[in-house]
Write a protein that holds these residues in place. Sequence first.
Motif, PDB file in Angstrom:
ATOM      1  N   ALA A 127     -38.944  -6.267  23.386  1.00 25.13           N
ATOM      2  CA  ALA A 127     -39.447  -6.095  24.653  1.00 25.13           C
ATOM      3  C   ALA A 127     -39.278  -7.351  25.532  1.00 25.13           C
ATOM      4  N   GLY A 128     -39.126  -6.968  27.032  1.00 27.57           N
ATOM      5  CA  GLY A 128     -38.793  -7.963  27.823  1.00 27.57           C
ATOM      6  C   GLY A 128     -39.490  -9.145  27.863  1.00 27.57           C
ATOM      7  N   THR A 177     -35.079  -7.744  32.680  1.00 22.39           N
ATOM      8  CA  THR A 177     -33.978  -6.755  31.943  1.00 22.39           C
ATOM      9  C   THR A 177     -33.124  -6.080  32.525  1.00 22.39           C
ATOM     10  N   GLN A 178     -31.747  -6.135  31.975  1.00 23.47           N
ATOM     11  CA  GLN A 178     -30.718  -5.712  32.284  1.00 23.47           C
ATOM     12  C   GLN A 178     -30.640  -4.084  31.778  1.00 23.47           C
ATOM     13  N   ASP A 179     -30.913  -3.215  32.491  1.00 22.10           N
ATOM     14  CA  ASP A 179     -31.334  -1.935  32.191  1.00 22.10           C
ATOM     15  C   ASP A 179     -30.066  -1.293  31.432  1.00 22.10           C
ATOM     16  N   ASP A 180     -28.726  -1.412  31.714  1.00 19.06           N
ATOM     17  CA  ASP A 180     -27.652  -1.155  30.801  1.00 19.06           C
ATOM     18  C   ASP A 180     -27.683  -1.408  29.521  1.00 19.06           C
ATOM     19  N   VAL A 181     -28.060  -2.764  29.569  1.00 17.46           N
ATOM     20  CA  VAL A 181     -28.153  -3.274  28.056  1.00 17.46           C
ATOM     21  C   VAL A 181     -29.095  -2.872  26.997  1.00 17.46           C
ATOM     22  N   ALA A 182     -30.138  -2.588  27.832  1.00 19.60           N
ATOM     23  CA  ALA A 182     -31.225  -2.010  27.287  1.00 19.60           C
ATOM     24  C   ALA A 182     -30.983  -0.767  26.552  1.00 19.60           C
TER      25      ALA A 182
END
Length: 417
Positions: free
Chosen positions: A73-74, A80-85
Amino acid sequence: MSYKIKDLSLASEGKKQIEWAERHMPTLMEIRKRFEAEKPLKGINISAVLHVTKETAALVKTLKMGGANVALAGSNPLSTQDDVAAALVEEGISVFAWKGENETEYYSNIESIVKIHEPNIVMDDGADLHVYIHEKVSSKLDIYGGTEETTTGVIRLKAMEKDGVLKYPLIAVNNAYTKYLFDNRYGTGQSAIDGILRATNILIAGKIAVVAGYGWVGRGIANRLRGMGARVIVTEVDPIRALEAVMDGFDVMPIAEASKVGDIFVTATGNTKAIRVEHMLNMKDGAILSNAGHFNVEVDVKGLKETAVKVRNIRPYVDEYTLPNGKKVYLLADGRLVNLAAAEGHPSEVMDMSFANQALAVEYLVKNRGKLEKKVYNMPMELDYEVARIKLKSMGIQIDELTEEQKEYLEQWKSGT
């Protein structure tokens, strides 16, 4: 596998970002090779609350290749980098994080990664996960130990140790020399300014910059601001650190005085309300406020919102607050850590060492299960040195070794003048 992220279709872009980070993290990649071969974390459940960035992805993938089951979790609603998630989900990691979480969603995500599998190892950045487990989880968990990444979190955990409430041993990864001397100083020093520049596009040269706090984070920020042409003022409550700032060539004064002259303010204290409303009312028209500490408490954002007569968003991550005296101040990233909220966080090269420490700390906790007391430990020196050795090797740098005569000399007391 369960997860909750913003958009899984971003995964292909995230994979490229992770690939870029891994190219610049040779120390962690060297540890990954060994982990993949030896599987020292086989069957271990890890719950981690960390900034979900491309560098964190490199660490999480390393832990998975070492045999661990990881839920992530962040550690900040805006980092948070959404593309990395998305890319991590495609790698088989249970991720509960997206940029722009509200407070309820943030703590719900922390709850999710504890429930998804009962953790044996708890990894944290800021200690919110550790505190959640201590306060909210009533079931008996088989936790071998935990790690803590940041100064703020270590402060909280030492307070828990002092109060006698720690349930498992903790390794203060933040206190590793190869972490705080580099990550805190060079990483935050560069990335905080990167965040300020991306948000504002102002010229640093010629500005008066006020840095609140002269720990390793404050040192890094102050030196880089000076390197870009700012006239830097340091504010401190610690007389030794204040004296050091003076000896390093900075002006030192109370925030009540600095607030009258500063153009840019950056907090790095790890404490609450380093800049209060009374200081903001003293500021120049157009002063810029930012925070480089882990939590958004160092600038009194709540007090600012209550005092302002008008608020408007003027550009991404820049909110304009009109004060009762008619002056305007500009708050960056809602007072959250500016380097991750308005930019990408630390460069991969410096997180290489920080996350190498994390990986080795997790392995150490697994190997020493049941042997450690319920207290906060510093990173074992042999692991700290190992990280430094691997990093130097990756940079093509060799150093001397002590001769046997030199080793003997350092271990005796009779030889003198």
